[in-house]
Enzyme design. Structure first.
Site, PDB file in Angstrom:
ATOM      1  N   SER A  11      65.250 -37.308 -29.930  1.00  0.00           N
ATOM      2  CA  SER A  11      64.848 -38.609 -29.374  1.00  0.00           C
ATOM      3  C   SER A  11      66.010 -39.590 -29.430  1.00  0.00           C
ATOM      4  CB  SER A  11      63.670 -39.189 -30.162  1.00  0.00           C
ATOM      5  OG  SER A  11      63.485 -40.538 -29.775  1.00  0.00           O
ATOM      6  N   HIS A  36      64.585 -36.110 -25.588  1.00  0.00           N
ATOM      7  CA  HIS A  36      63.333 -36.884 -25.543  1.00  0.00           C
ATOM      8  C   HIS A  36      63.678 -38.338 -25.238  1.00  0.00           C
ATOM      9  CE1 HIS A  36      59.090 -37.547 -26.653  1.00  0.00           C
ATOM     10  NE2 HIS A  36      59.489 -38.626 -27.295  1.00  0.00           N
ATOM     11  N   ASP A  38      62.209 -41.949 -24.724  1.00  0.00           N
ATOM     12  CA  ASP A  38      61.060 -42.808 -25.004  1.00  0.00           C
ATOM     13  C   ASP A  38      61.093 -44.059 -24.136  1.00  0.00           C
ATOM     14  OD1 ASP A  38      59.579 -41.513 -27.148  1.00  0.00           O
ATOM     15  OD2 ASP A  38      61.359 -41.843 -28.386  1.00  0.00           O
ATOM     16  N   MET A  40      59.320 -47.553 -23.341  1.00  0.00           N
ATOM     17  CA  MET A  40      58.403 -48.544 -23.938  1.00  0.00           C
ATOM     18  C   MET A  40      58.473 -49.838 -23.140  1.00  0.00           C
ATOM     19  SD  MET A  40      59.218 -47.987 -27.950  1.00  0.00           S
ATOM     20  CE  MET A  40      59.475 -46.350 -28.645  1.00  0.00           C
ATOM     21  N   HIS A  70      58.680 -39.652 -22.291  1.00  0.00           N
ATOM     22  CA  HIS A  70      57.446 -40.041 -22.986  1.00  0.00           C
ATOM     23  C   HIS A  70      57.146 -41.488 -22.599  1.00  0.00           C
ATOM     24  CE1 HIS A  70      55.505 -40.954 -27.194  1.00  0.00           C
ATOM     25  NE2 HIS A  70      54.630 -41.025 -26.213  1.00  0.00           N
ATOM     26  N   MET A  72      55.369 -44.697 -22.847  1.00  0.00           N
ATOM     27  CA  MET A  72      54.511 -45.556 -23.678  1.00  0.00           C
ATOM     28  C   MET A  72      54.395 -46.894 -22.959  1.00  0.00           C
ATOM     29  SD  MET A  72      56.157 -44.465 -27.293  1.00  0.00           S
ATOM     30  CE  MET A  72      57.597 -43.830 -26.455  1.00  0.00           C
ATOM     31  N   MET A 142      50.992 -37.411 -31.274  1.00  0.00           N
ATOM     32  CA  MET A 142      51.763 -38.422 -32.013  1.00  0.00           C
ATOM     33  C   MET A 142      51.428 -38.297 -33.494  1.00  0.00           C
ATOM     34  SD  MET A 142      53.618 -40.030 -29.826  1.00  0.00           S
ATOM     35  CE  MET A 142      54.355 -41.033 -31.107  1.00  0.00           C
ATOM     36  N   ASP A 180      55.455 -35.635 -32.341  1.00  0.00           N
ATOM     37  CA  ASP A 180      56.403 -36.745 -32.231  1.00  0.00           C
ATOM     38  C   ASP A 180      56.160 -37.750 -33.352  1.00  0.00           C
ATOM     39  OD1 ASP A 180      58.163 -38.659 -31.366  1.00  0.00           O
ATOM     40  OD2 ASP A 180      57.157 -39.068 -29.454  1.00  0.00           O
TER      41      ASP A 180
HETATM   42  C1  DX5 Z   1      58.011 -43.246 -31.491  1.00  0.00           C
HETATM   43  C2  DX5 Z   1      58.706 -42.378 -30.499  1.00  0.00           C
HETATM   44  C3  DX5 Z   1      59.428 -41.230 -31.101  1.00  0.00           C
HETATM   45  C4  DX5 Z   1      60.517 -41.607 -32.089  1.00  0.00           C
HETATM   46  C5  DX5 Z   1      60.561 -40.553 -33.133  1.00  0.00           C
HETATM   47  O1  DX5 Z   1      57.235 -44.154 -30.805  1.00  0.00           O
HETATM   48  O2  DX5 Z   1      57.780 -41.853 -29.557  1.00  0.00           O
HETATM   49  O3  DX5 Z   1      59.904 -40.343 -30.112  1.00  0.00           O
HETATM   50  O4  DX5 Z   1      61.774 -41.742 -31.507  1.00  0.00           O
HETATM   51  O5  DX5 Z   1      61.484 -40.911 -34.102  1.00  0.00           O
HETATM   52  P1  DX5 Z   1      61.511 -40.285 -35.560  1.00  0.00           P
HETATM   53  O6  DX5 Z   1      61.832 -38.813 -35.417  1.00  0.00           O
HETATM   54  O7  DX5 Z   1      62.575 -41.047 -36.263  1.00  0.00           O
HETATM   55  O8  DX5 Z   1      60.150 -40.494 -36.164  1.00  0.00           O
HETATM   56 ZN    ZN Z   2      58.376 -40.196 -28.179  1.00  0.00          ZN
END
Ligand code: DX5
Ligand code: ZN
Length: 224
Positions: A11, A36, A38, A40, A70, A72, A142, A180
């Protein structure tokens, strides 16, 4: 599912954002299988990250990488999905709470040539999956509340990984389970034992001083 039994998805939320090209290259060189990404939006989660132009720039630098987007974001729209697919996503997941017509959105993602996934928050029950298998390639469980890297895995979410695995087997559904949040070398084997085969790793990889040591430790833990 790709031919390897377990995949590590790095990620980039925890990467050095001003040296992202270097960090992604190092991730792929050291043995990270998937990147990955993310997304947001300050609505679905209390944080803000990367847009499609950013993914497009990364795709141009890494034409062969698998990009796992991903989402969000709330609401999830076909427009958003189109933008990330066009920018180079291979896998796209979203959260059911952010979408009224989930089956239609999964179909849309698959029609764009991407693998379609549904992401389940820690308190989101998995029962709806039973009506969606035909349109699902993967389930993203999650193991923390989404929004930030570096959190600790919530133990109760591991039961859900097992539940999803059991439900999929009962229904003969061909999906893979991705987890995740809070994955590290000390818990990855246990999480795998519940049925996950793709592991998002943010801080435990990108936060490590020596990334080769970090990925080797994850692989070694999985082999035990
Ligand atoms: C959290 C993200 C994850 C995050 C995981 O909202 O969806 O992908 O980057 O990070 P770690 O491995 O540090 O928990
Ligand atoms: Zn994620």
């Amino acid at each position: 599912m790709e031919s390897k039994h377990f995949l590590i998805a790095g990620s980039i939320l925890s990467a050095d954002l001003l040296n992202l090209e270097r960090d992604v290259k190092e991730a792929l060189d050291t043995g990270v299988d998937v990147i990955h990404f993310d997304v947001m939006d300050y609505h679905f989660v209390p944080n803000m990250t990367f847009g499609p132009a950013f993914l497009k720039a990364m795709r141009a630098k890494f034409p062969n990488a698998i990009f796992d987007v991903h989402l969000m974001v709330s609401p999830v729209t076909e427009n958003i999905v189109d933008d990330y697919a066009k920018a180079g996503a291979n896998w796209i997941s979203f959260h059911p709470e952010a979408c009224t017509h989930i089956e239609r959105m999964l179909t849309h993602i698959q029609e764009l040539g991407c693998k379609a996934g549904l992401a389940l928050n820690p308190a989101t029950p998995p029962q709806l999956l039973r009506y969606l298998w035909a349109k699902l390639d993967f389930v993203l469980v999650m193991t923390v509340n989404p929004g930030f890297g570096g959190q600790k895995t919530i133990p109760a979410t591991l039961t859900k990984v097992a539940d999803v695995k059991t439900m999929a087997e009962m229904d003969d559904a061909k999906i893979f389970i991705e987890v995740d949040g809070g994955v590290k070398d000390s818990n990855i084997k246990e999480i795998a034992s519940y049925g996950a085969s793709v592991f998002v790793v943010g801080s435990a990889f990108f936060g490590a001083e020596n990334k080769q040591v970090a990925i080797d430790a994850l692989h070694k833990a999985l082999e035990k």
